[in-house]
Design a protein around this motif. Sequence first.
Motif, PDB file in Angstrom:
ATOM      1  N   GLN A 205      42.162  45.650  38.022  1.00 46.92           N
ATOM      2  CA  GLN A 205      40.755  45.267  37.897  1.00 46.92           C
ATOM      3  C   GLN A 205      40.134  46.060  36.755  1.00 46.92           C
ATOM      4  O   GLN A 205      40.284  47.277  36.684  1.00 46.92           O
TER       5      GLN A 205
ATOM      6  N   GLY B 130      42.667  40.866  38.818  1.00 42.66           N
ATOM      7  CA  GLY B 130      42.582  40.469  40.214  1.00 42.66           C
ATOM      8  C   GLY B 130      41.175  40.682  40.730  1.00 42.66           C
ATOM      9  O   GLY B 130      40.948  41.414  41.686  1.00 42.66           O
ATOM     10  N   GLY B 131      40.200  40.055  40.057  1.00 43.64           N
ATOM     11  CA  GLY B 131      38.793  40.268  40.382  1.00 43.64           C
ATOM     12  C   GLY B 131      38.173  41.274  39.429  1.00 43.64           C
ATOM     13  O   GLY B 131      38.843  42.156  38.906  1.00 43.64           O
TER      14      GLY B 131
ATOM     15  N   THR C  75      38.870  46.509  44.979  1.00 43.39           N
ATOM     16  CA  THR C  75      38.612  45.275  45.716  1.00 43.39           C
ATOM     17  C   THR C  75      39.522  44.146  45.247  1.00 43.39           C
ATOM     18  O   THR C  75      39.105  43.000  45.176  1.00 43.39           O
TER      19      THR C  75
ATOM     20  N   THR D 208      41.770  41.099  44.713  1.00 37.56           N
ATOM     21  CA  THR D 208      41.979  39.853  45.460  1.00 37.56           C
ATOM     22  C   THR D 208      43.063  39.060  44.759  1.00 37.56           C
ATOM     23  O   THR D 208      43.156  39.033  43.543  1.00 37.56           O
ATOM     24  N   GLY D 209      43.896  38.406  45.530  1.00 36.05           N
ATOM     25  CA  GLY D 209      44.922  37.565  44.932  1.00 36.05           C
ATOM     26  C   GLY D 209      46.116  38.356  44.445  1.00 36.05           C
ATOM     27  O   GLY D 209      46.183  39.577  44.555  1.00 36.05           O
TER      28      GLY D 209
ATOM     29  N   GLY E 234      41.170  46.471  48.809  1.00 31.54           N
ATOM     30  CA  GLY E 234      42.165  45.965  47.878  1.00 31.54           C
ATOM     31  C   GLY E 234      43.597  46.237  48.258  1.00 31.54           C
ATOM     32  O   GLY E 234      44.515  45.495  47.860  1.00 31.54           O
TER      33      GLY E 234
ATOM     34  N   ALA F 235      45.738  43.368  49.602  1.00 32.97           N
ATOM     35  CA  ALA F 235      46.295  42.438  48.621  1.00 32.97           C
ATOM     36  C   ALA F 235      47.527  43.033  47.944  1.00 32.97           C
ATOM     37  O   ALA F 235      48.500  42.323  47.664  1.00 32.97           O
TER      38      ALA F 235
ATOM     39  N   GLU G 281      51.182  41.198  48.288  1.00 29.59           N
ATOM     40  CA  GLU G 281      51.913  40.747  47.115  1.00 29.59           C
ATOM     41  C   GLU G 281      53.268  41.434  47.010  1.00 29.59           C
ATOM     42  O   GLU G 281      54.275  40.805  46.668  1.00 29.59           O
TER      43      GLU G 281
END
Length: 312
Positions: free
Chosen positions: A51, A75-76, A103, A105-106, A129, A132, A136
């Motif tokens: 991020q 990722g955000g 934080t 995401t994804g 975070g 995630a 992953e």
Amino acid sequence: MSFLVIGECVADIVRAPAGSGAADRVHPGGSPANVAYGLGRLGRDVTLLTQLADDPTGRLIGEHLRTAGVRVEAGGAPERTPSAVVGLDAQGAATYTFDIAWTLTGGAPAGLAPAHVHIGSIAAVTAPGAAAVLAETGRLRGRATVSYDPNVRPGLMGEHGAAVARVERCVALSDLVKASDEDLAWLYPGEDPHTVAARWLSLGPAVVLVTRGAAGSLAVTRRETVTADAPPVAVVDTVGAGDSFMSAVLDTLAGQGREALGALGAEYLAGLLRRAGAAAAVTVSRAGAHPPDRAELDAAEEEFALRSGRVS
């Protein structure tokens, strides 16, 4: 071989010594970002899932990573890029005060199929975070090896028992774990690093590495226990030393599968520790987290070998 590193970027604001008249220095940082940068400097194909805010330090870090060939995947976007005020003592050892939120995401972009995934530090254990990151990593673990560096930051770890549990969950996901003696002293006060390494091996990893600053390093597998001295070096600061060590380890082990990692012999492990130690020595010899490129690392390793009498 391709690498995916998942984790935070941080702007390291290195405070000038009181009364020195010098200005503070801002360096791109964050342990996972440093590892990705180090791999890029060594010529590896590496993507960083992270991020970064669209602010001056975010742009500084993004450009810094791209100069080493690191692909940056967002990722955000946080409101501001995380920062850490870094204080240095008379020996150049660093302490950190953080302003960070994580934080993520994804996950990684569709089509990215890394052969190795590296996680660690704040991003692997800090909600929200971290969920995630672990999801992953778990998704990719079937076809990729995994490494982890806890890079403990006590002020961000929360309640001790819960923090240890989070770290051990990451250890259990990993094939290779690297920790510093300071990490282990906080996680398991009073325990010998050899004892901790053996316990971590029982959770799943094939290899556990422990860095011990000027005292050198340690590698433990189910078959071998190997130590190596640290190269003698004039320390400017210790920022990024462990991350440079990690990058050199991952570069050296590139292509080794899970079974091969568990079968590494004592001689190979000793060489691995020496090469990674040489990478860390280059980094501490200059300001900020600036790891060596391949030519610098080869030269540093050769110089270390000559000084220690292994090469005539």
